[in-house]
Design an enzyme around this catalytic site. Structure first.
Site, PDB file in Angstrom:
ATOM      1  N   SER A  22      -5.581  22.857 -15.993  1.00  0.00           N
ATOM      2  CA  SER A  22      -5.554  22.752 -17.449  1.00  0.00           C
ATOM      3  C   SER A  22      -6.914  22.503 -18.089  1.00  0.00           C
ATOM      4  CB  SER A  22      -4.572  21.671 -17.872  1.00  0.00           C
ATOM      5  OG  SER A  22      -4.963  20.437 -17.323  1.00  0.00           O
ATOM      6  N   HIS A  46       1.440  25.036 -16.383  1.00  0.00           N
ATOM      7  CA  HIS A  46       0.722  25.905 -17.324  1.00  0.00           C
ATOM      8  C   HIS A  46       0.836  27.389 -16.966  1.00  0.00           C
ATOM      9  CE1 HIS A  46      -1.330  23.033 -19.980  1.00  0.00           C
ATOM     10  NE2 HIS A  46      -1.401  22.244 -18.926  1.00  0.00           N
ATOM     11  N   LYS A  96       6.000  22.888 -22.182  1.00  0.00           N
ATOM     12  CA  LYS A  96       4.864  23.723 -22.565  1.00  0.00           C
ATOM     13  C   LYS A  96       5.370  25.062 -23.116  1.00  0.00           C
ATOM     14  CE  LYS A  96       1.624  20.917 -20.193  1.00  0.00           C
ATOM     15  NZ  LYS A  96       1.698  20.172 -18.942  1.00  0.00           N
TER      16      LYS A  96
HETATM   17  C1  LIG Z   1       1.895  18.823 -18.477  1.00  0.00           C
HETATM   18  C2  LIG Z   1       1.860  18.786 -17.012  1.00  0.00           C
HETATM   19  C3  LIG Z   1       2.786  18.029 -16.288  1.00  0.00           C
HETATM   20  C4  LIG Z   1       3.779  17.129 -16.949  1.00  0.00           C
HETATM   21  O1  LIG Z   1       4.803  17.825 -17.544  1.00  0.00           O
HETATM   22  P1  LIG Z   1       5.746  17.098 -18.615  1.00  0.00           P
HETATM   23  O2  LIG Z   1       7.001  17.874 -18.551  1.00  0.00           O
HETATM   24  O3  LIG Z   1       5.071  17.184 -19.935  1.00  0.00           O
HETATM   25  O4  LIG Z   1       5.911  15.678 -18.157  1.00  0.00           O
HETATM   26  C5  LIG Z   1       2.758  18.105 -14.908  1.00  0.00           C
HETATM   27  N1  LIG Z   1       1.846  18.861 -14.270  1.00  0.00           N
HETATM   28  C6  LIG Z   1       0.925  19.591 -14.944  1.00  0.00           C
HETATM   29  C7  LIG Z   1      -0.036  20.425 -14.180  1.00  0.00           C
HETATM   30  C8  LIG Z   1       0.903  19.570 -16.330  1.00  0.00           C
HETATM   31  O5  LIG Z   1      -0.017  20.275 -16.979  1.00  0.00           O
END
Ligand SMILES: *Cc1c(COP(=O)(O)O)cnc(C)c1O
Length: 397
Positions: A185, A213, A245
């Site tokens: 990210s 992502h 996301k």
């Molecule tokens: C956003 C994210 C998470 C967490 O996901 P949520 O459902 O928002 O708790 C886990 N791993 C990665 C790589 C992320 O970018």
């Protein structure tokens, strides 16, 4: 006597002095491509709502209808009395979308990583992690009693070396778990999952990919990184993702074999001991899967916007680093300059936050933009020209 809570103020003040404290912006209304933040109308360039599905009429209506039919809350954890038909339907639909034998939905992606990773590897086992993996993976690893080590970021040769060393361990490791983010990210680069899976396979290790992502972004119709590389899905044992996301709602999930799901739901404490999603969330997630399956334009618009914006900022002279996805970092270098850059962008109507040390290296500060399928050509032109104005002001281009 000393106030036992005095550390709270002291540690907070230390963060403020270093300008490392979070100052929260307030989104006044929906997370739309053009929205209101802190009283100002801006273009949203830093949400994870890649496909703008959080505003999709069918998804909003599904949430509202589920409140009418099923109520506001689920009433329990899933193993007791909170396993609604909506949760079961969501898992069936998600497994279909992912072309997996089975899926399991968690409250969040964080809860999936924190709940499952420590169960997959215990004492006598080894976890091998990409050095830049997400914090929720790091916490999942910390909850495990397994030995742990990292391999250099996206470096399959180093992974191979680490696995070769691990084979010499005495007594031999029972199990080895290799974990990587699908898309990272901070830089928007893609893990070489095809090579990681091959190497891990040759060493008899399990593969766990966190595709938070990548889902809704990469692969056929947004099916994620496994589809992107066309890998045999059985060679990636745990495909983890999130509904928070690109899916535009909230929730975590894992997909893989039926054995994986049976194991995960019986062992993950975050799943067993925490209330299940409200009906509105489960129904919205089902609708979101439906939209991904029936409206391919969202994913293709996301990529069109990404190419257009990335080309635009590159032509001005900005470095977008290793970006290979809709995460497009605009490299700035110095942390203080990146913060000024973001403030000036906000003044002229662009909401994009700086990522600074210690999240990235001292000279690696950047404005991290995330593209959105709902941005129009005019929006993108406005964004590119704002980057040009501020970039020139700060003598970066
Ligand atoms: C956003 C994210 C998470 C967490 O996901 P949520 O459902 O928002 O708790 C886990 N791993 C990665 C790589 C992320 O970018």
């Amino acid at each position: 006597m000393r106030d036992p809570t005095s550390f709270l103020r002291e540690e907070y003040d230390a963060l403020v002095t270093k300008e490392l404290d979070w100052r929260l912006s307030v989104l006044e209304g929906a997370s739309t491509p053009r929205c209101r933040v802190d009283g100002r109308e801006v273009l949203m360039l830093c949400s994870n709502n890649y496909l703008n599905l959080s505003n999709h009429p069918k998804i909003k209506e599904a949430a509202a209808a589920a409140i009418r039919s099923h109520g506001a809350g689920s009433g329990s954890v899933r193993p007791i009395a909170g396993n609604m038909d909506l949760h079961v339907e969501l898992e069936r639909r998600l497994a279909g979308f992912k072309e997996a034998e089975a899926s399991l939905v968690y409250q969040t992606g964080f809860a999936a990583n924190a709940g499952l990773i420590p169960q997959l590897a215990d004492s006598g086992d080894l976890i091998v992690s990409d050095e830049l993996n997400h914090g929720s993976i790091i916490d999942g690893v910390r909850l495990s009693k397994a030995d742990r080590t990292v391999y250099r970021h996206c470096d399959p040769l180093h992974l191979e070396e680490v696995l070769r060393q691990a084979e010499k361990h005495s007594p031999p490791y029972r199990r080895i778990l290799v974990i990587t983010d699908g898309v990272f990210s901070m830089d928007g680069d893609i893990a070489p999952l095809d090579q990681v899976a091959r190497i891990a396979g040759e060493h008899g290790a399990m593969i766990y990919v966190d595709d938070a992502h990548g889902e809704g972004v990469l692969g056929e119709g947004g099916r994620g990184i496994v589809s992107h590389f066309g890998i045999d899905r059985r060679s990636v044992h745990v495909e983890m993702g999130t509904f928070s996301k690109a899916f535009g709602v909230v929730g975590g999930h894992v997909s893989g074999s039926r054995d994986l799901v049976n194991f995960a739901l019986n062992k993950s404490r975050t799943w067993l001991l925490s209330g299940s999603h409200p009906p509105a969330v489960a129904a919205a997630c089902i609708a979101s899967v439906n939209v991904l399956e029936t409206e391919p334009q969202h994913v293709s618009n996301l990529w069109k916007n990404t190419e257009y914006f990335r080309k635009g900022v590159r032509e001005i002279g900005f470095d977008t680093g290793k970006s290979a996805t809709p995460i497009v970092p605009i490299m700035v270098g110095d942390s203080a300059v990146a913060k000024t850059f973001s403030r000036r962008l906000f003044d002229i109507g662009i909401f994009a936050l700086p990522i600074v040390f210690p999240m990235v290296s001292r000279d690696g500060a950047r404005i991290r933009t995330i593209m959105n399928a709902g941005l129009s050509r005019e929006n993108l032109d406005e964004a590119v020209s704002a980057f040009e104005i501020v970039g020139k002001e700060l003598r970066l281009v």
